[in-house]
Scaffold this motif. Structure first.
Motif, PDB file in Angstrom:
ATOM      1  N   MET A 132       0.831  -1.193   0.000  1.00 40.25           N
ATOM      2  CA  MET A 132       0.000   0.000   0.000  1.00 40.25           C
ATOM      3  C   MET A 132       0.868   1.245   0.000  1.00 40.25           C
ATOM      4  O   MET A 132       0.372   2.336  -0.339  1.00 40.25           O
ATOM      5  CB  MET A 132      -0.906   0.028   1.238  1.00 40.25           C
ATOM      6  N   ASP A 133       2.125   1.108   0.352  1.00 38.12           N
ATOM      7  CA  ASP A 133       3.003   2.278   0.413  1.00 38.12           C
ATOM      8  C   ASP A 133       3.225   2.866  -0.964  1.00 38.12           C
ATOM      9  O   ASP A 133       3.256   4.118  -1.129  1.00 38.12           O
ATOM     10  CB  ASP A 133       4.365   1.889   1.021  1.00 38.12           C
ATOM     11  N   TRP A 134       3.330   2.025  -1.945  1.00 44.11           N
ATOM     12  CA  TRP A 134       3.571   2.563  -3.293  1.00 44.11           C
ATOM     13  C   TRP A 134       2.404   3.353  -3.825  1.00 44.11           C
ATOM     14  O   TRP A 134       2.539   4.360  -4.536  1.00 44.11           O
ATOM     15  CB  TRP A 134       3.938   1.430  -4.292  1.00 44.11           C
ATOM     16  N   ILE A 153       0.621  11.027  -4.095  1.00 45.50           N
ATOM     17  CA  ILE A 153       1.357  12.237  -3.739  1.00 45.50           C
ATOM     18  C   ILE A 153       2.028  12.794  -4.974  1.00 45.50           C
ATOM     19  O   ILE A 153       2.039  14.020  -5.234  1.00 45.50           O
ATOM     20  CB  ILE A 153       2.389  11.947  -2.638  1.00 45.50           C
ATOM     21  N   GLY A 154       2.601  12.000  -5.822  1.00 45.87           N
ATOM     22  CA  GLY A 154       3.309  12.454  -7.018  1.00 45.87           C
ATOM     23  C   GLY A 154       2.355  13.111  -7.998  1.00 45.87           C
ATOM     24  O   GLY A 154       2.663  14.134  -8.617  1.00 45.87           O
ATOM     25  N   VAL A 155       1.158  12.470  -8.157  1.00 44.26           N
ATOM     26  CA  VAL A 155       0.171  13.042  -9.091  1.00 44.26           C
ATOM     27  C   VAL A 155      -0.253  14.427  -8.622  1.00 44.26           C
ATOM     28  O   VAL A 155      -0.376  15.393  -9.404  1.00 44.26           O
ATOM     29  CB  VAL A 155      -1.048  12.122  -9.230  1.00 44.26           C
ATOM     30  N   ILE A 156      -0.506  14.564  -7.345  1.00 45.14           N
ATOM     31  CA  ILE A 156      -0.936  15.859  -6.794  1.00 45.14           C
ATOM     32  C   ILE A 156       0.159  16.898  -7.007  1.00 45.14           C
ATOM     33  O   ILE A 156      -0.083  18.054  -7.378  1.00 45.14           O
ATOM     34  CB  ILE A 156      -1.275  15.723  -5.320  1.00 45.14           C
ATOM     35  N   GLY A 157       1.401  16.569  -6.792  1.00 44.20           N
ATOM     36  CA  GLY A 157       2.520  17.510  -6.953  1.00 44.20           C
ATOM     37  C   GLY A 157       2.630  17.975  -8.396  1.00 44.20           C
ATOM     38  O   GLY A 157       2.846  19.162  -8.683  1.00 44.20           O
ATOM     39  N   VAL A 158       2.498  16.949  -9.356  1.00 39.99           N
ATOM     40  CA  VAL A 158       2.590  17.333 -10.778  1.00 39.99           C
ATOM     41  C   VAL A 158       1.460  18.276 -11.139  1.00 39.99           C
ATOM     42  O   VAL A 158       1.620  19.266 -11.870  1.00 39.99           O
ATOM     43  CB  VAL A 158       2.565  16.071 -11.667  1.00 39.99           C
ATOM     44  N   ALA A 159       0.256  18.000 -10.593  1.00 37.86           N
ATOM     45  CA  ALA A 159      -0.900  18.865 -10.886  1.00 37.86           C
ATOM     46  C   ALA A 159      -0.669  20.285 -10.388  1.00 37.86           C
ATOM     47  O   ALA A 159      -1.018  21.285 -11.041  1.00 37.86           O
ATOM     48  CB  ALA A 159      -2.161  18.270 -10.264  1.00 37.86           C
TER      49      ALA A 159
END
Length: 397
Positions: free
Chosen positions: A1-3, A9-15
């Motif tokens: 579940m960690d991945w 988190i990565g998707v939100i940052g890119v957005a």
């Protein structure tokens, strides 16, 4: 579940990064659009204000600012008071010579009658009748006319006017006899006692030139070297005092006056008193131009004379007559003579329009001489009467 967590988190940052880039690009485009809509203004050069350098006075090594001194405004000088120029009147001797020439060029009835007689080819009854009528119309009077006609008829009965020079000589002699050169025509200007002025009271009807005559008489006396004071006792005519004062100023003579309606006798008394105080030679008092039909006014004229004599005797009472008034002037003369004891006559307007015979008639009627005559409107057109000069003027000599 960690991945899975880290993917989220990565998707939100890119957005977030993409959104920031989009917002930045949109703001830049908006600013470029606004810049295109606004016209570009050229910069205006503004001159710096000119500041007057302050004066400095060195003190040691350091300059010290000095307060500017306000300009000194000089007060405008007050206008100088200009004294009226004092005129020099014409000498009496030259006056009469000039007036006689004017009389010689006139065409009054007396001169015309004598001229017609001298130019007649034959002295018959018709000529003598015309001569008598012309003399009467010249205001010579019936008595003097009869005397002159009879004398001339007797003298010219034999030779007639065959010799014009002889005929004129006869005319001159007989006319001069009527004018009567033996009368004393000088003004009595000898004071009753030392220190008093001679007093001349001038009377006459309105319109005869009385106030003007007073002013002209002052000029005659000043020309003779006398000091004069004028009294404006005509307090009923508004302009009389002002008119007299103007005459006096022109020859440096003081005029004593009061307000309109003041007591004439009081003004006359003050004028004589002032003359006594100042030691002048002559005081001339002008009176109101009273109608000879107004008994009350004539009585007041007598009062003026009586009040003056409380201060000094009246030397002369001069009656001013208009030479053009004829028989009406004679009526005036008789009434005035009864009231104030007239001592002399002043004939004004004795020029081309006047009838010269009044000179002889007024002397016969009143028993007083014509002392002064006026032959014009000039300031020096008043002169002592000269019988011989008058006759020469009438005969055109």
């Amino acid at each position: 579940m960690d991945w899975f967590f880290w993917v989220i988190i990565g998707v939100i940052g890119v957005a977030i990064i993409i959104a920031s880039i989009i917002i930045t690009i949109d703001g830049r485009k908006q600013r470029e659009l606004e810049a295109e809509d606004t016209p570009e203004l050229e910069p205006t050069e503004v001159e710096p204000p000119v500041v007057a350098p302050e004066e400095v006075e060195p003190l040691g090594d350091e300059p010290v600012a000095v307060e500017p001194v306000p300009p000194v405004v000089e007060a405008e000088p007050e206008p100088a008071v200009v004294e009226p120029a004092v005129e020099e009147p014409e000498a009496p001797g030259s006056r009469w010579a000039r007036l006689r020439r004017r009389l010689a060029t006139s065409n009054n009835a007396l001169a015309r009658a004598l001229g017609d007689l001298l130019s007649a080819d034959k002295l018959d009854e018709e000529v003598w009748d015309d001569f008598e009528m012309t003399l009467i119309s010249s205001d010579l009077g019936v008595g003097p006319t009869t005397e002159l006609t009879e004398a001339l008829r007797k003298e010219l009965a034999i030779d007639g006017v065959a010799d014009p020079a002889k005929a004129k000589q006869v005319l001159r002699r007989e006319l001069l006899k009527l004018v009567d050169p033996s009368l004393d025509r000088s003004l009595n200007l000898t004071p009753a006692k030392d220190g008093d002025p001679a007093v001349v009271l001038v009377v006459g009807v309105n319109g005869t030139g009385k106030t003007t005559t007073v002013g002209k008489l002052a000029r005659v006396l000043v020309a003779e070297g006398k000091t004069v004071t004028l009294g404006a006792a005509d307090t009923f005519r508004a302009a009389a005092a002002e008119q007299l004062a103007t005459w006096g100023e022109r020859v440096g003579v003081e005029t004593i006056r009061s307000h309109e309606g003041a007591d004439p006798a009081s003004v006359a008394f003050d004028a004589v008193a002032k003359g006594v105080d100042n030691g002048v030679d002559v005081v001339i008092v002008d009176t109101a131009g009273r109608l000879h039909t107004k008994t009350g006014l004539m009585d007041e004229l007598g009062k003026v004379k009586r009040v003056i004599e409380k201060k000094a005797p009246v030397n002369e009472v001069l009656l001013v007559l208009d030479a053009t008034t004829g028989q009406n002037g004679m009526t005036q003369a008789r009434i005035f003579a009864e009231v104030v004891d007239v001592t002399g006559i002043v004939l004004t307007k004795l020029d081309g329009s006047a009838k010269g015979g009044i000179v002889i008639q007024v002397q016969r009627e009143l028993g007083v001489p014509v002392k002064l005559v006026g032959l014009g409107e000039g300031v020096d057109d008043l002169a002592p009467f000269d019988p011989e000069g008058f006759v020469q003027g009438i005969l055109g000599e």
